[in-house]
Design a protein around this motif. Structure first.
Motif, mmCIF file in Angstrom:
data_model
loop_
_atom_site.group_PDB
_atom_site.id
_atom_site.type_symbol
_atom_site.label_atom_id
_atom_site.label_comp_id
_atom_site.label_asym_id
_atom_site.label_seq_id
_atom_site.Cartn_x
_atom_site.Cartn_y
_atom_site.Cartn_z
ATOM 1 N N HIS A 163 0.842 -1.190 0.000
ATOM 2 C CA HIS A 163 0.000 0.000 0.000
ATOM 3 C C HIS A 163 0.882 1.247 0.000
ATOM 4 N N HIS B 53 1.257 5.549 -1.931
ATOM 5 C CA HIS B 53 0.671 6.633 -2.710
ATOM 6 C C HIS B 53 1.778 7.337 -3.482
ATOM 7 N N CYS C 107 0.907 6.543 4.401
ATOM 8 C CA CYS C 107 -0.441 6.832 3.923
ATOM 9 C C CYS C 107 -0.980 8.072 4.627
ATOM 10 N N ARG D 60 -10.313 -0.138 4.680
ATOM 11 C CA ARG D 60 -11.269 -0.903 3.883
ATOM 12 C C ARG D 60 -12.489 -1.205 4.750
ATOM 13 N N ALA E 229 -10.921 0.470 -1.335
ATOM 14 C CA ALA E 229 -9.513 0.835 -1.484
ATOM 15 C C ALA E 229 -9.450 2.333 -1.749
ATOM 16 N N GLU F 219 -6.664 5.579 -3.498
ATOM 17 C CA GLU F 219 -5.408 6.024 -4.101
ATOM 18 C C GLU F 219 -5.305 7.521 -3.857
#
Length: 128
Positions: A76, A78, A94, A100, A112, A114
Motif C-alpha cells: 500500500h 501513494h 499513507c 477498507r 480501497a 489512491e
C-alpha cells in the motif's frame, strides 16, 4: 540470438523500473534503458512493459491521464507528483486514515483508495 537479446532488454527494463523512485512514463523507461541498450526502440519498450505486466512483475498506474509503470509488490502506497520537474515519487506513508470497509457519508463503502499529492519535490523547492 533473438531470445538472448530480448531477455537482456527485459532485464534492463525491469532493472530501470526497480531502481526508480516512483512510477515511470514509457518515454522515461526508454531513455533510462538506452543508457545500457543504445539501440533500444519504443516498440520494444511497449512490448516488454506489456509482458512484464502480464507476468505480474510491474503494474500500470494512471496519473493525470498518463499511464506510468512501477514495480509490483510495493504494498500500500501513494504518489507525489512534482509540479516543477514532472517527476513522480512513491510515498511509503499513507496520508489517509480510511480503512477498507469504512462507510463514507452517503453510504459509500470503501474498498480501497489512491492518493496523489501535488507540489514541489525537494530539488525543485530548493531551487525556487
Amino acid at each position: 540470438m533473438t531470445a538472448t537479446r530480448s531477455t537482456r532488454q527485459r532485464d534492463v527494463i525491469a532493472r530501470v523500473l526497480g531502481e526508480a523512485e516512483g512510477p515511470l512514463a514509457v518515454v522515461d523507461v526508454l531513455e533510462r534503458a538506452q543508457a545500457d541498450l543504445p539501440g533500444l526502440g519504443i516498440a520494444t519498450v511497449y512490448r516488454t512493459l506489456k509482458l512484464l505486466t502480464e507476468q505480474g512483475q510491474i503494474h500500470p498506474v494512471t496519473l493525470d491521464g498518463e499511464t506510468r509503470y512501477e514495480r509490483a509488490g510495493g504494498g500500500h502506497h501513494h504518489h507525489f507528483s512534482c509540479t516543477g520537474c514532472g517527476r513522480v515519487f512513491t510515498l511509503h506513508t499513507c496520508p489517509v486514515a480510511l480503512p477498507r470497509g469504512t462507510v463514507y457519508p452517503g453510504g459509500f463503502i470503501v474498498e480501497a483508495h489512491e492518493v496523489t499529492l501535488y507540489g514541489k519535490c525537494p530539488a525543485c523547492a530548493a531551487s525556487a
